[in-house]
Scaffold this motif. Structure first.
Motif, PDB file in Angstrom:
ATOM      1  N   GLU A  58       3.262  -7.414   1.422  1.00 34.59           N
ATOM      2  CA  GLU A  58       4.275  -6.363   1.307  1.00 34.59           C
ATOM      3  C   GLU A  58       3.942  -5.405   0.169  1.00 34.59           C
ATOM      4  N   LEU A  59       3.575  -5.962  -0.984  1.00 28.33           N
ATOM      5  CA  LEU A  59       3.228  -5.112  -2.123  1.00 28.33           C
ATOM      6  C   LEU A  59       1.951  -4.327  -1.853  1.00 28.33           C
ATOM      7  N   PHE A  60       1.002  -4.948  -1.196  1.00 23.89           N
ATOM      8  CA  PHE A  60      -0.232  -4.251  -0.828  1.00 23.89           C
ATOM      9  C   PHE A  60       0.089  -3.052   0.060  1.00 23.89           C
ATOM     10  N   LEU A  79      -0.666   0.746  -0.939  1.00 25.71           N
ATOM     11  CA  LEU A  79      -1.573   1.517  -0.093  1.00 25.71           C
ATOM     12  C   LEU A  79      -0.874   2.766   0.451  1.00 25.71           C
ATOM     13  N   ARG A  80       0.373   2.633   0.798  1.00 24.91           N
ATOM     14  CA  ARG A  80       1.148   3.777   1.297  1.00 24.91           C
ATOM     15  C   ARG A  80       1.205   4.882   0.244  1.00 24.91           C
ATOM     16  N   ALA A 121     -13.123  -1.958  -9.965  1.00 25.57           N
ATOM     17  CA  ALA A 121     -13.671  -3.275  -9.658  1.00 25.57           C
ATOM     18  C   ALA A 121     -12.587  -4.341  -9.524  1.00 25.57           C
ATOM     19  N   LYS A 122     -11.371  -4.013 -10.001  1.00 23.05           N
ATOM     20  CA  LYS A 122     -10.255  -4.962  -9.917  1.00 23.05           C
ATOM     21  C   LYS A 122      -9.155  -4.474  -8.972  1.00 23.05           C
ATOM     22  N   ASP A 123      -9.409  -3.372  -8.300  1.00 19.51           N
ATOM     23  CA  ASP A 123      -8.392  -2.697  -7.483  1.00 19.51           C
ATOM     24  C   ASP A 123      -8.300  -3.338  -6.096  1.00 19.51           C
ATOM     25  N   GLN A 124      -7.166  -3.986  -5.824  1.00 18.44           N
ATOM     26  CA  GLN A 124      -6.992  -4.673  -4.544  1.00 18.44           C
ATOM     27  C   GLN A 124      -7.032  -3.719  -3.353  1.00 18.44           C
ATOM     28  N   LEU A 125      -6.605  -2.487  -3.538  1.00 22.23           N
ATOM     29  CA  LEU A 125      -6.618  -1.526  -2.439  1.00 22.23           C
ATOM     30  C   LEU A 125      -8.038  -1.175  -2.022  1.00 22.23           C
TER      31      LEU A 125
END
Length: 309
Positions: free
Chosen positions: A9-11, A15-16, A264-268
């Motif tokens: 949900e947070l992702f 991303l949105r 390098a740590k960015d989940q998106l």
């Protein structure tokens, strides 16, 4: 939309925000967007992690870099794009633009281009909540540069003195326009906030929306239960220039190596499978919002003096 986990949900929400701002970048050279834009690309985790634990009745006051907080708090995307276009169907009737978004129906009470100016508004709202015995939590979100303003210091002192249910959220990207923290401040933000008697938390992992969510949720619960203020500093990083759609690493005040370290740590960026899954749905929503803005009427002469005090 149903999500399998809080992470997803947070992702999705983060991303949105990023894809919305990437569309703003695409549109900006066309001059269809009628105001300067301060982008939150790189800082999305702060907004989505913080807003996850807030109720619609909890109030949030933001700064001019507010797209992420507007969307994370539940602001309408169509109304946002219409506002950027200067159209009458915008969230402020086309008069406010990017730096003054608001969505009071979901608790986003307003943003301002004047640094630190919404912090005392948040404290005032917290005073009202206390006197009326509302169970609201009020959040003031601001950048590290705001801690250099007198209104900020007065607000912390007043909130601590009167024990108000306000959370001060410092979104510290280390920069005020082009000036680094070390060139501006002889104090540490967290130590200074502590000197007012506020409980404080400093989080260096501003890229981690799950950790932001977990820690901020506990802070909101504390403020809600004890009806007292709290201070949280989250260290983050903006990928784009201070104002505008471009990059500014050529200016020499920061290095691209810093950017790459955060990416390098960015989940998106790292979680390509999830990004690919959600991107088509989000892009379709963005297309719809842009089309709505394009088709919306301009303010007319009858709107010229409305909302003028």
């Amino acid at each position: 939309m149903t999500f399998a986990s809080v992470y997803e949900e947070l992702f999705y929400k983060a991303l949105r925000i990023r894809l919305v701002e990437e569309r703003v970048i695409e549109l900006y050279p066309s001059d269809k967007i009628q105001s300067p834009v301060h982008l939150s690309i790189g800082q999305e985790a702060v907004a989505v992690g913080a807003c996850q634990s807030l109720k619609p009745t909890d109030l949030l006051f933001a700064s001019y870099r507010n797209h992420a907080f507007y969307l994370a708090k539940g602001g309408d995307l169509r109304a946002m794009f219409a506002e950027l276009y200067g159209k009458v169907m915008g969230c402020a009737g086309g008069k406010a633009g990017s730096m003054h978004l608001l969505a009071p129906e979901v608790g986003l009470m307003g943003s301002s281009a004047v640094v630190a100016s919404t912090i005392p508004h948040a404290v005032g709202a917290a005073l009202v909540a206390k006197r009326r015995k509302h169970e609201q939590v009020i959040v003031a979100a601001f950048g590290d540069g705001a801690t250099e303003e007198g209104a900020y210091h007065e607000s912390l002192n007043f909130a601590a003195l009167h024990k108000l249910p306000v959370v001060f959220l410092c979104e510290n990207n280390g920069l005020a326009v082009h000036s680094a923290l070390s060139a501006r401040q002889s104090y540490r933000i967290i130590d200074h906030a502590r000197s007012y008697g506020l409980p404080v938390t400093c989080m260096p992992d501003g890229h981690d929306f799950m950790k932001v969510c977990e820690i901020f949720s506990g802070i909101v619960d504390h403020a809600r239960q004890h009806r007292t203020p709290y201070f949280m500093e989250i260290q983050t990083y903006r990928y784009k220039e201070h104002v505008g759609p471009g990059e500014d690493y050529h200016a020499g005040y920061r290095s691209r190596a810093e950017l790459e370290a955060w990416k390098a740590k960015d989940q998106l960026i790292l979680n390509k499978e999830l990004a690919d899954r959600y991107r088509p749905t989000i892009l379709q929503e963005i297309d719809d919002a842009v089309a709505f803005a394009e088709a919306s009427p301009w303010p007319s002469r009858e709107h010229l003096l409305s909302d003028v005090v």
